[in-house]
Design an enzyme around this catalytic site. Structure first.
Site, PDB file in Angstrom:
ATOM      1  N   LYS A  65      64.254  98.348  20.131  1.00 16.28           N
ATOM      2  CA  LYS A  65      64.021  96.965  19.661  1.00 16.28           C
ATOM      3  C   LYS A  65      65.336  96.176  19.619  1.00 16.28           C
ATOM      4  O   LYS A  65      65.416  95.043  20.091  1.00 16.28           O
ATOM      5  CB  LYS A  65      63.376  96.982  18.274  1.00 16.28           C
ATOM      6  CG  LYS A  65      62.956  95.595  17.809  1.00 16.28           C
ATOM      7  CD  LYS A  65      62.452  95.566  16.377  1.00 16.28           C
ATOM      8  CE  LYS A  65      61.079  96.120  16.225  1.00 16.28           C
ATOM      9  NZ  LYS A  65      60.428  95.696  14.956  1.00 16.28           N
ATOM     10  N   LYS A  77      67.386 104.872  11.199  1.00 16.33           N
ATOM     11  CA  LYS A  77      66.331 104.733  10.189  1.00 16.33           C
ATOM     12  C   LYS A  77      66.595 105.773   9.115  1.00 16.33           C
ATOM     13  O   LYS A  77      67.138 106.849   9.402  1.00 16.33           O
ATOM     14  CB  LYS A  77      64.965 105.017  10.840  1.00 16.33           C
ATOM     15  CG  LYS A  77      63.812 104.419  10.090  1.00 16.33           C
ATOM     16  CD  LYS A  77      63.541 102.989  10.514  1.00 16.33           C
ATOM     17  CE  LYS A  77      62.394 102.395   9.755  1.00 16.33           C
ATOM     18  NZ  LYS A  77      62.057 101.058  10.210  1.00 16.33           N
ATOM     19  N   THR A 149      59.523  86.934  11.446  1.00 18.93           N
ATOM     20  CA  THR A 149      58.727  87.609  12.473  1.00 18.93           C
ATOM     21  C   THR A 149      57.623  86.696  13.001  1.00 18.93           C
ATOM     22  O   THR A 149      57.335  86.674  14.199  1.00 18.93           O
ATOM     23  CB  THR A 149      58.178  88.940  11.912  1.00 18.93           C
ATOM     24  OG1 THR A 149      59.312  89.719  11.507  1.00 18.93           O
ATOM     25  CG2 THR A 149      57.373  89.709  12.929  1.00 18.93           C
TER      26      THR A 149
HETATM   27  P1  NAD Z   1      52.257  92.528   4.417  1.00 15.84           P
HETATM   28  O1  NAD Z   1      52.033  93.695   3.533  1.00 15.84           O
HETATM   29  O2  NAD Z   1      52.934  91.318   3.902  1.00 15.84           O
HETATM   30  O3  NAD Z   1      50.859  92.058   5.034  1.00 15.84           O
HETATM   31  C1  NAD Z   1      49.960  92.946   5.622  1.00 15.84           C
HETATM   32  C2  NAD Z   1      48.610  92.266   5.697  1.00 15.84           C
HETATM   33  O4  NAD Z   1      47.708  93.123   6.381  1.00 15.84           O
HETATM   34  C3  NAD Z   1      47.970  91.994   4.330  1.00 15.84           C
HETATM   35  O5  NAD Z   1      47.362  90.713   4.371  1.00 15.84           O
HETATM   36  C4  NAD Z   1      46.906  93.083   4.216  1.00 15.84           C
HETATM   37  O6  NAD Z   1      45.817  92.684   3.384  1.00 15.84           O
HETATM   38  C5  NAD Z   1      46.479  93.171   5.663  1.00 15.84           C
HETATM   39  N1  NAD Z   1      45.758  94.391   6.009  1.00 15.84           N
HETATM   40  C6  NAD Z   1      45.976  95.657   5.616  1.00 15.84           C
HETATM   41  N2  NAD Z   1      45.060  96.473   6.152  1.00 15.84           N
HETATM   42  C7  NAD Z   1      44.248  95.697   6.913  1.00 15.84           C
HETATM   43  C8  NAD Z   1      43.127  95.958   7.728  1.00 15.84           C
HETATM   44  N3  NAD Z   1      42.650  97.196   7.877  1.00 15.84           N
HETATM   45  N4  NAD Z   1      42.537  94.905   8.358  1.00 15.84           N
HETATM   46  C9  NAD Z   1      43.012  93.654   8.218  1.00 15.84           C
HETATM   47  N5  NAD Z   1      44.077  93.360   7.473  1.00 15.84           N
HETATM   48  C10 NAD Z   1      44.691  94.368   6.814  1.00 15.84           C
HETATM   49  O7  NAD Z   1      53.037  93.142   5.692  1.00 15.84           O
HETATM   50  P2  NAD Z   1      53.831  92.309   6.789  1.00 15.84           P
HETATM   51  O8  NAD Z   1      55.264  92.259   6.410  1.00 15.84           O
HETATM   52  O9  NAD Z   1      53.080  91.065   7.100  1.00 15.84           O
HETATM   53  O10 NAD Z   1      53.758  93.320   8.018  1.00 15.84           O
HETATM   54  C11 NAD Z   1      52.586  93.435   8.816  1.00 15.84           C
HETATM   55  C12 NAD Z   1      52.868  94.407   9.946  1.00 15.84           C
HETATM   56  O11 NAD Z   1      53.947  93.920  10.755  1.00 15.84           O
HETATM   57  C13 NAD Z   1      53.300  95.796   9.491  1.00 15.84           C
HETATM   58  O12 NAD Z   1      52.782  96.727  10.408  1.00 15.84           O
HETATM   59  C14 NAD Z   1      54.814  95.755   9.614  1.00 15.84           C
HETATM   60  O13 NAD Z   1      55.362  97.039   9.818  1.00 15.84           O
HETATM   61  C15 NAD Z   1      54.991  94.887  10.834  1.00 15.84           C
HETATM   62  N6  NAD Z   1      56.273  94.185  10.909  1.00 15.84           N
HETATM   63  C16 NAD Z   1      56.684  93.363   9.911  1.00 15.84           C
HETATM   64  C17 NAD Z   1      57.873  92.689  10.029  1.00 15.84           C
HETATM   65  C18 NAD Z   1      58.345  91.718   8.964  1.00 15.84           C
HETATM   66  O14 NAD Z   1      59.283  90.979   9.231  1.00 15.84           O
HETATM   67  N7  NAD Z   1      57.737  91.661   7.790  1.00 15.84           N
HETATM   68  C19 NAD Z   1      58.678  92.853  11.172  1.00 15.84           C
HETATM   69  C20 NAD Z   1      58.216  93.695  12.196  1.00 15.84           C
HETATM   70  C21 NAD Z   1      57.008  94.351  12.054  1.00 15.84           C
END
Ligand code: NAD
Length: 370
Positions: A65, A77, A149
């Site tokens: 990445k 990590k 993101t």
């Molecule tokens: P978050 O916890 O803020 O939000 C996650 C969302 O997904 C919540 O609204 C939750 O209710 C929902 N969710 C959980 N299970 C679900 C399901 N089965 N169906 C539908 N919705 C569901 O997390 P985030 O920071 O928004 O991250 C989301 C994803 O993106 C994760 O996989 C994370 O690893 C990845 N990610 C995040 C970032 C970042 O900057 N925050 C960067 C790269 C990747």
């Protein structure tokens, strides 16, 4: 090759450090995968069921990445064994102890990940002076608050839509997950005149084919109400989001959102992966065969780590936002062009670009690396 080297290949890992302090109940692992492009950046994950293998796979994903994003950072990590919901003072003790135990590993910069947050990063910074994803008060750029993101996803969607011969304005978008990533992606895509037609979270989903009012939906969510009770949409079962008629489908929740057993139901022309490992390899092959473009996770969701790198180098929030746009746009263009030229899935082209960058950087290195 002994068991200690079971992960070793042409890129790394450069080292694996296990940390153990029984009197504190501290057990953790650091994998520094590859530092040819610079000191590694990667999250500290806290969970009861982490493992060295998971840590290595996540570290490798960060190598790719960071290289794909053209950052002067390698991949690493760390994992800390424990329930992140333990009492706050106990968690603080463990995170501080983990930071101190890894204080000498100058080639690893801590970031937040599952089970850790900006407060944890402030503790790490106080102990060893080396972390990103910090609170504003200690020089951080709050990446989830600004939607780093989501900003990247919106740019990636715009470029990829053109590659699929449609414009973002007027395109219909479905988003799985309405948290830090999904909310900002929805907000910014709506600003670019896309129509957000369906959104889900862990409690339910809502849809409206002529477009949901994103600002009202965010307000509804922040009031703690379930999405399927949003008055401006029709309720939808969460698992039915995959069936929604749309041009763009954005996974922004869990791994394996698109799998062999549901990929046939997907009706979109474009998938832009916000969540990590959101499409299984088999499903990705099927998407490619059907002519559905999938912008892979480590290209599309790099906005967060780009923001973290700008923070680490002392840049401002405005600089971070501009850098995310510049890097995501040029990377998505390059990956899609190369995938088209070779007739391969974008992930294959992206991985090759990233590996080539790492290998070239490795040729510049000093013989003595530690
Ligand atoms: P978050 O916890 O803020 O939000 C996650 C969302 O997904 C919540 O609204 C939750 O209710 C929902 N969710 C959980 N299970 C679900 C399901 N089965 N169906 C539908 N919705 C569901 O997390 P985030 O920071 O928004 O991250 C989301 C994803 O993106 C994760 O996989 C994370 O690893 C990845 N990610 C995040 C970032 C970042 O900057 N925050 C960067 C790269 C990747």
């Amino acid at each position: 090759m002994g068991d200690a080297f079971r992960f070793a290949d042409e890129l790394g890992p450069a080292r694996i450090v296990h940390v153990y302090e029984p009197s504190l109940g501290l057990r953790g692992t650091l994998v520094v995968d590859n530092v040819a492009t610079g000191p590694s950046i990667g999250g500290l994950r806290m969970a009861p069921d982490v493992s060295t293998e998971e840590c290595f796979r996540l570290a490798r994903a960060m190598t790719l990445k960071n290289a794909a994003a053209g950052l002067p950072h390698g991949g690493g990590k760390s994992v800390l064994y424990g329930d992140p919901r333990m009492p706050a003072d106990r968690k603080e003790q463990l995170v501080r102890a983990m930071a101190c135990a890894l204080g000498d590993c100058q080639d690893y910069i801590f970031g937040p990940d599952m089970g850790t947050d900006e407060v944890c990063m402030a503790w790490v910074k106080a102990e060893i002076g080396r972390s990103v994803g910090l609170p504003r008060e200690v020089g951080g750029i709050p990446l989830d608050e600004i939607g780093a993101t989501g900003i990247g996803l919106a740019h990636a969607s715009e470029i990829a839509a053109r590659a699929c011969d449609f414009e973002l304005a007027g395109a219909r978008v479905a988003i799985q997950g309405f948290g830090a990533v999904g909310i900002h992606a929805a907000r910014l895509l709506a600003e670019k005149e896309a129509r957000i037609v369906a959104v889900s979270d862990s409690r339910g989903a809502t849809q409206r084919q002529d477009g949901l009012d994103v600002a009202a939906l965010v307000e509804h969510k922040r009031a703690g109400k379930p999405l399927n009770e949003f008055p401006g949409g029709e309720p939808l079962a969460g698992e039915a989001l995959i069936d929604v008629d749309c041009e763009i489908w954005i996974p922004a929740a869990r791994p394996d959102a698109i799998r062999e057993d549901n990929v046939e139901r997907l009706r979109a022309r474009l998938v832009v992966s916000g969540a990590n490992i959101s499409v299984t390899p088999g499903a990705e092959t099927q998407l490619h065969e059907r002519g559905v473009l999938n912008v892979p996770d480590f290209i599309a969701n790099a906005g967060g780590v780009i923001c973290a790198a700008v923070e680490y180098h002392g840049g401002s929030e405005a600089h971070a936002i501009a850098t995310i746009e510049e890097k995501i746009c040029s990377n998505v263009e390059e990956v899609l062009q190369q995938a088209k030229r070779r007739g391969c899935p974008p992930r294959e082209a992206a991985a090759e670009i990233a590996v080539q960058r790492v290998k070239r950087a490795m040729t510049f290195r000093r013989w003595s690396i530690f």
